[in-house]
Design an enzyme around this catalytic site. Structure first.
Site, PDB file in Angstrom:
ATOM      1  N   ASN A 145     -13.442  26.309  82.860  1.00  0.00           N
ATOM      2  CA  ASN A 145     -14.067  27.319  83.721  1.00  0.00           C
ATOM      3  C   ASN A 145     -14.822  26.634  84.850  1.00  0.00           C
ATOM      4  O   ASN A 145     -15.620  25.740  84.607  1.00  0.00           O
ATOM      5  CB  ASN A 145     -15.052  28.161  82.917  1.00  0.00           C
ATOM      6  CG  ASN A 145     -14.372  29.006  81.850  1.00  0.00           C
ATOM      7  OD1 ASN A 145     -13.157  28.943  81.689  1.00  0.00           O
ATOM      8  ND2 ASN A 145     -15.145  29.784  81.140  1.00  0.00           N
TER       9      ASN A 145
ATOM     10  N   HIS B 208     -16.171  24.994  78.932  1.00  0.00           N
ATOM     11  CA  HIS B 208     -17.067  25.853  79.733  1.00  0.00           C
ATOM     12  C   HIS B 208     -18.007  24.983  80.547  1.00  0.00           C
ATOM     13  O   HIS B 208     -18.300  23.855  80.172  1.00  0.00           O
ATOM     14  CB  HIS B 208     -17.866  26.795  78.825  1.00  0.00           C
ATOM     15  CG  HIS B 208     -17.087  27.994  78.436  1.00  0.00           C
ATOM     16  ND1 HIS B 208     -17.375  29.252  78.897  1.00  0.00           N
ATOM     17  CD2 HIS B 208     -15.982  28.117  77.676  1.00  0.00           C
ATOM     18  CE1 HIS B 208     -16.484  30.100  78.407  1.00  0.00           C
ATOM     19  NE2 HIS B 208     -15.630  29.439  77.661  1.00  0.00           N
TER      20      HIS B 208
HETATM   21 ZN    ZN Z   1     -18.958  29.877  79.853  1.00  0.00          ZN
END
Ligand code: ZN
Length: 320
Positions: free
Chosen positions: A244, A222
């Site tokens: 991401n 992330h």
């Molecule tokens: Zn995230």
């Protein structure tokens, strides 16, 4: 999907809770019934992608992003939509969902994930779970003041997840915190340590008695925006299969519009009249399809770059 088609590779498209509400329409009440706009928007996004993906000729993984405890009605709504779709089509609407109970104690986080995974596994839906906390701020969740230690996971935590979820199915991934943050900050403010993931992998491998070349944990990265190519490569080597990239794609979307405005400023002040003559119409400059397309083009190039960094180029011709 355009970027993925250009590099002949699969892509993961995901929708966040706030993104889903936006997709539905900002004026729709999202509080009563709880999360109704986010549920409807996520379903609409998934149906839209299903409708259009075939024209790009690439496989698309449909996923939903962070779902904290207070947003579980959103998750429940999407699962109900999956079950309905599964009933009719023999496959779920989404490929995968994320549960993020990283703010809760580990026991609650893991046991909630297990009970949802049991329900999801009946439809072969993948679960991405988070343990440890991603710092920074995104989609209305602000973790900027978080205890710094929570930004780095311990191997015992990963082993606990691997054992509990692995007893249900191998179809899950772990967003294990390694100092990652949402957003892009001044260099030096983020101490990313993707090497932690390799340590986790070794620890779990030893517990399982797995072969030296095995990577039993499947990790997710992330807060990929603003990360160095070196950190990305280290993370991929340690077993990261998904990254991401939100903030950087937001920026490049805006960049396309900004550059178009700067280049065509004289054509964007009035409906009629521009540097070519005071009676010349400007419709072909202010038509939203013109400047939104510029945004799409710059964003597409950034996505291609992210895929290159991750080793996802021409992947469809490499498949065995
Ligand atoms: Zn995230």
């Amino acid at each position: 999907m355009e970027a993925a088609a250009a590099i002949n590779s699969p892509i993961i498209l995901q929708v966040s809770n706030g993104g889903a509400a936006f997709f539905a329409g900002k004026s729709i009440n999202n509080k009563e019934p709880k999360e109704q706009a986010s549920i409807a928007g996520a379903v609409a996004m998934a149906l839209h992608v299903r409708q259009m993906a075939k024209f790009y000729g690439i496989p698309v993984v449909l996923h939903s992003d962070h779902c904290a405890k207070k947003l579980l009605p959103w998750f429940d709504g999407m699962l109900a939509a999956n079950e309905e779709y599964f009933e009719k089509n023999g496959e779920p609407l989404f490929s995968s969902h994320m549960l993020d109970l990283s703010e809760e104690v580990d026991e609650e986080n893991i046991s909630t994930c297990v009970s949802y995974l049991e329900r999801m596994n009946k439809m072969k839906i993948w679960l991405e779970m988070e343990i440890g906390i991603t710092g920074g701020e995104e989609d209305g969740v602000d973790n900027t003041g978080m205890d710094q230690n929570k930004l780095y996971t311990q191997p015992e935590q990963i082993w606990a997840v691997q054992q509990a979820l692995g007893a249900v199915t191998p179809n899950f991934s772990i967003a294990a915190a390694f100092g990652n943050v949402h957003g892009v900050y001044k260099p030096g403010n983020v101490k990313l340590n993707p090497g932690i993931l390799a340590t986790h992998q070794e620890y779990v491998k030893e517990k399982l008695g797995a072969d030296a070349d095995e990577r039993p944990c499947i990790f997710v990265f992330h807060g990929g925006s603003g990360s160095s190519e070196e950190d990305i490569a280290t993370a991929v080597k340690a077993g990261v299969v998904k990254m991401n990239v939100d903030t950087d794609t937001q920026w490049t979307y805006w960049e396309g519009i900004r550059d178009f405005y700067k280049a065509k400023e004289g054509y964007l002040q009035t409906q009629i009249g521009n540097p070519d003559g005071e009676d010349k119409p400007n419709k072909k400059f202010y038509d939203p399809r013109v400047w939104i397309r510029k945004a799409e083009e710059t964003m597409r190039e950034r996505i291609k770059k992210a895929c290159e960094d991750l080793g996802n180029v021409d992947t469809l011709s490499k498949e065995v």
